[in-house]
Scaffold this active site. Structure first.
Site, PDB file in Angstrom:
ATOM      1  N   LYS A   1       0.839  -1.191   0.000  1.00 41.70           N
ATOM      2  CA  LYS A   1       0.000   0.000   0.000  1.00 41.70           C
ATOM      3  C   LYS A   1       0.872   1.237   0.000  1.00 41.70           C
ATOM      4  O   LYS A   1       1.814   1.333   0.763  1.00 41.70           O
ATOM      5  CB  LYS A   1      -0.870  -0.032   1.253  1.00 41.70           C
TER       6      LYS A   1
ATOM      7  N   GLU B   1     -19.728  -6.291  10.476  1.00 38.44           N
ATOM      8  CA  GLU B   1     -20.675  -5.575  11.325  1.00 38.44           C
ATOM      9  C   GLU B   1     -21.696  -6.514  11.943  1.00 38.44           C
ATOM     10  O   GLU B   1     -22.071  -6.356  13.100  1.00 38.44           O
ATOM     11  CB  GLU B   1     -21.420  -4.490  10.519  1.00 38.44           C
TER      12      GLU B   1
ATOM     13  N   ARG C   1     -25.852  -2.993   7.283  1.00 45.79           N
ATOM     14  CA  ARG C   1     -25.470  -4.385   7.086  1.00 45.79           C
ATOM     15  C   ARG C   1     -25.891  -5.260   8.242  1.00 45.79           C
ATOM     16  O   ARG C   1     -26.050  -6.461   8.094  1.00 45.79           O
ATOM     17  CB  ARG C   1     -23.947  -4.488   7.015  1.00 45.79           C
TER      18      ARG C   1
END
Lengths: 189, 721
Positions: free
Chosen positions: B362, B448, B476
């Site tokens: 990254k 979640e 969600r």
């Protein structure tokens, strides 16, 4: 992919040389100012010699159980003390050496993975200097790369082999049935 | 080093000239003799700082990147992926470098997601080179790494409008371009969508490719496994690219440094990467199959399989068991490797689902991002040469920070308080909580649903869990909230950040619906603070509610500057009681949450017109302050409810109560002000509010309209700036 970039890498040092980027190795690096490179060689050689005994923990002045904030604090204090810009002019060389060593110590100890490796080595009684480990890492990484390449090449040939027999009569998965249907339709057309 | 010997004279002459990094462009092109080598971002600009004493260290001085945009000759010729088809692999590498610098310079002007985009530059180039978008479908999970993809697919000239009003969206969006095949923003959806596209293609009898790019962080969500399981079963041809950058949690660091990845999955992936098969073992296996040879194909295949099983990492069997063919790991920054693998897989017929494990870094290619703890995941405008971000200064802090401080204060007093979040330690402010109470903060990864039920389990044991999940991501976990928490009346506290409109992230992250879906639950206490002091009190209130679930919502942004309670410790509010802020007559504005501030502003606007409005902060949507509402309905002509939420929320609950209480049979007029029945596109917060009709001017105009003073209403609307 493990990369040799640490915190505030000294430019022109062999940090770049040991980067595993193959394109770097292939291009003739016409832009490297050699003067700086030689300078860093000398320093590294000196460091290599002088550094055999003290461990990174001793250098930072903390115990082996030091937590990350402690390590950070110790590093900041020492960095401020030994930075070449603020060192007394007659002791620049010595201070700079220590600064570089402190830097390496912090780089290793602040990255949890490298710290784990270092602690392991220390327990075995080896104090691998940072650049030595880098060299070791680099070789490892080169080897890793070719291992990786071999592995996925094998996997690709296996994939090709499997795909030959994939849609044979016995395979009743939805995808296989649809593919057979499509083949038949295109044959009819 | 022999490398540099030939360039001595060049170096010496350029040493002096290149002491100002701004001259980098002519300097570099002079040395490299034209553009065939491209602009390698590894070119260090401070190499030529001279200092007596021979040694220098670059801590903070000296730029490590270009300060002005370098020329991008090859990228300038590419408007669409089809223009890339004739390039050689060497040119592709140059293209990747130019693309990388383009991304950095664009993001430096607009802000946005930098680290993730830099990690996939080579992958994007390889994908568009090998595959033929838009006929071949390429899906980007979450979409925040799609900046190089957008540049290569005809949107380069609009990159300066990224995340701004009427500009490019920060995530992939179908309405924006035919090359964005699926809208993303929440994570872990692309394998599912990709499978759907693959099956649709099969049903139509077509032959294009479907490629879904998903990150290792998104792999921690259950939906990815649901999708892979189904993909393995259906056996439809598709390619899943697992972009592994070892950053399994956002924002990839806590306050003290880089964080080792969360979860057991990451160690499986690392094992995959580091597994060093014994070469001898493979050779032996090969030798055995050679010896068998001849007609014993079956047996040879079995031995091959065993050998593969022996030498491949123990993690690949996870994907194999799900039915995906595993290839990897592959260096994600090596265009050669990527192109050859993708070509091979593309030309193989009948592959079924294939997973290519690509390892990237990254922030790759931008030194400041590589070194930063958070890898420059999300940045505001910054200076490319030094990497310094231009963070605005503000007198107050964000609601997120205030929430974290309030929770810490509560947790100091009560050792049963624990905090749970789903891979959003930085975004929810719980990194602060983690630093103070490392044993009481739980990061469950991007999961979640699991977070909510996990909190429910904790509540069963008598602990006091605070679940900090963005309003939009709570969607969600809705069934878990209803079934696992509310139905059983377990005292789980939900802290919903990013409620209402959220600015640059757009409708994918907008928290429009949480009042609606929380307030309709029978046992839930629903409240919203109108400023940061109220937030502290509501955290205390939630901590005190121990017999039923409760939730509170707060917006993105900074506080308004009221005085905070001493020691950051709030005082629990009386449940179901609002407060009157301004006593007035004729017209009452009943606000909920941050909308109260807009009501106050509207009231001051109308004061100059001779109207003194009553402004009330409802505080609670459930249970409503019945006596206060009765009072308002009886003593005013007009009652306007204002909230930054969709229909079905606070206003609807008030209307329901008014109707049932017979208050609508009298002379009071009730009007709601809510978010309109459409999605509000990304933009600046002020633009979004104006688009939604929730500015103080809109509220004031509504007052005039209800009072029958249409001319004054028009006047207010046309005089706002």
């Amino acid at each position: 992919m493990r990369c040799g970039y640490g915190l505030a890498a000294l430019p022109g040092t062999d940090a770049r040389l040991f980067s595993p980027e193959p394109s770097f190795l292939r291009l003739p690096r016409t832009v490297h100012p050699t003067r700086i490179k030689f300078g860093s060689f000398k320093i590294r050689a000196k460091i290599g010699e002088a550094r055999k005994e003290t461990s990174f923990y001793d250098m930072l002045g903390i115990s082996e159980k030091g937590t990350l904030p402690e390590i950070k604090q110790a590093y900041k204090q020492l960095a401020r003390k030994y930075h070449p810009d603020v060192s007394p002019p007659d002791r620049v060389e010595e201070y700079t050496e220590r600064f570089i060593r402190v830097q390496e110590a912090y780089e290793t100890l602040s990255d949890p993975r490298r710290k784990a490796l270092y602690d392991k080595d220390l327990a075995l009684g080896l104090h691998l200097a940072f650049s030595a480990r880098r060299r070791y890492q680099f070789d490892e990484e080169l080897e890793d790369q070719s291992e990786w390449r071999n592995r996925w090449q094998t996997q690709l040939s296996e994939l090709k082999r499997r795909s030959m027999s994939r849609d044979a009569g016995g395979n009743m998965s939805w995808g296989a049935r649809m593919r057979r249907q499509r083949e038949e339709q295109s044959k009819q057309v | 080093m022999a490398l540099c010997a030939c360039s001595f004279p060049a170096i010496v002459s350029c040493c002096a000239a290149a002491s100002e990094p701004q001259k980098s462009t002519p300097f570099a092109s002079h040395l490299l003799g034209g553009s065939d080598l491209g602009f390698h971002p590894l070119l260090k600009l401070n190499q030529v700082k001279k200092r007596s004493g021979g040694v220098y260290a670059s801590l903070s001085e000296g730029a490590e990147y270009y300060s002005s945009r370098p020329p991008t000759p090859l990228l300038d010729t590419i408007n669409y992926p089809i223009h890339m088809k004739n390039l050689s692999v060497k040119e592709l590498k140059q293209l990747a470098d130019e693309l990388r610098s383009d991304v950095i310079f664009n993001v430096s002007k607009t802000g946005g997601h930098l680290g993730s985009s830099l990690g996939v530059v080579e992958l994007t180039v390889a994908l568009h080179y090998v595959f033929n978008a838009p006929r071949d479908k390429i899906l980007w999970d979450v979409g925040h790494q799609s900046y190089p993809h957008k540049i290569l697919t005809g949107r380069r000239d609009k990159m300066h409008t990224m995340r701004q009003t009427n500009g490019l969206a920060g995530f992939t969006k179908r309405a924006e371009s035919e090359y964005d095949c699926f809208g993303t923003g929440h994570s872990s959806t692309t394998i599912s969508a990709g499978l759907g596209m693959a099956v649709g293609r099969d049903l139509k009898g077509e032959r294009n490719n479907v490629v879904a790019v998903i990150g290792d962080g998104a792999m921690t969500a259950g939906q990815a496994y649901e999708a892979m399981n189904n993909a393995g079963y259906l056996d439809s041809d598709m390619i899943v690219i697992l972009n592994d950058n070892k950053q399994v949690s956002l924002p990839t660091a806590n306050l003290d440094g880089p964080i080792p990845p969360v979860g057991a999955l990451s160690s499986a992936l690392s094992r995959l990467q580091s597994n060093r098969p014994l070469r001898e073992l493979r050779e032996v296996a090969k030798g055995v199959t050679k010896q068998i040879g001849g007609p014993m194909h079956e047996l040879a295949a079995k031995v091959d399989e065993y050998a593969r099983g022996m030498i491949s990492g123990s993690g690949s069997t996870l994907f194999e068991e799900l039915g995906l063919y595993y290839i990897g790991p592959v260096d994600g920054h090596n265009i050669d490797d990527l192109v050859s693998i993708l070509k091979e897989v593309k030309t193989t017929k009948t592959t079924g689902p294939v997973l290519i494990h690509v390892v990237t870094e990254k922030g790759r290619g931008y030194p400041y991002a590589e070194r930063a703890d958070d890898k420059y995941h999300g940045v505001v405008k910054f200076d490319p040469a030094t990497g310094k971000q231009f963070k605005g200064s503000s007198v107050t802090q964000s609601y997120t920070t205030y929430f974290a401080e309030a929770l810490i204060a509560e947790a100091e007093a009560d050792k049963n308080i624990v905090a749970i979040h789903a891979a959003m330690g930085g975004g929810t402010g719980l990194n602060l909580f983690l630093r103070r109470f490392p044993e009481r903060c739980f990061d469950v990864g991007i999961a979640e649903q699991h977070a909510v039920t996990f909190a429910a389990g904790l509540a069963c044991e008598g602990l006091k869990p605070f679940c900090a999940i963005y309003s939009s991501f709570m969607q969600r976990a809705y069934d878990q909230v209803v079934h696992d928490v509310d139905l059983q009346k377990l005292p789980v506290r939900f802290a919903m950040d990013r409620a209402g409109l959220v600015g640059a992230d757009g409708p994918t992250h907008c928290g429009a619906f949480d009042v609606t879906f929380m307030a309709c639950l029978p046992n839930m206490v629903v409240m919203a603070p109108s400023d940061e002091a109220e937030l502290f009190h509501m955290v205390a209130t939630a901590a005190a509610i121990d017999d039923r679930p409760s939730c509170f919502r707060y917006p993105r942004g900074n506080g308004i500057g009221v005085q905070l309670p001493p020691g950051n410790k709030g005082v629990p509010l009386e449940i179901g009681k609002g407060r009157v802020l301004i006593e007035g007559e004729r017209v009452a504005l009943l606000g909920y949450g941050s909308a109260v501030q807009s009501c106050l502003a509207a009231a001051s606007l109308l004061e100059s017109h001779g109207l003194k409005l009553t402004v009330v902060d409802a505080r609670f949507c459930k249970p409503l302050d019945h006596s206060l509402i009765r009072e308002l309905a009886k003593s005013h002509e007009v009652l306007i409810t204002v909230e930054e939420g969709s229909i079905g929320g606070f206003g609807s609950h008030v209307a329901q109560f008014l109707a049932l209480d017979g208050l609508l049979d009298g002379k009071v007029k009730w009007r709601p002000v809510v978010l309109p029945d459409r999605y509000i596109d990304h933009g600046s917060p002020a633009d979004q509010l104006a688009e939604a009709g929730l500015t103080p001017s809109h509220i004031a105009a509504t007052v005039f309209n209800v009072l029958g003073q249409k001319r004054e209403a028009l006047g207010i609307m046309s005089s706002r700036n």
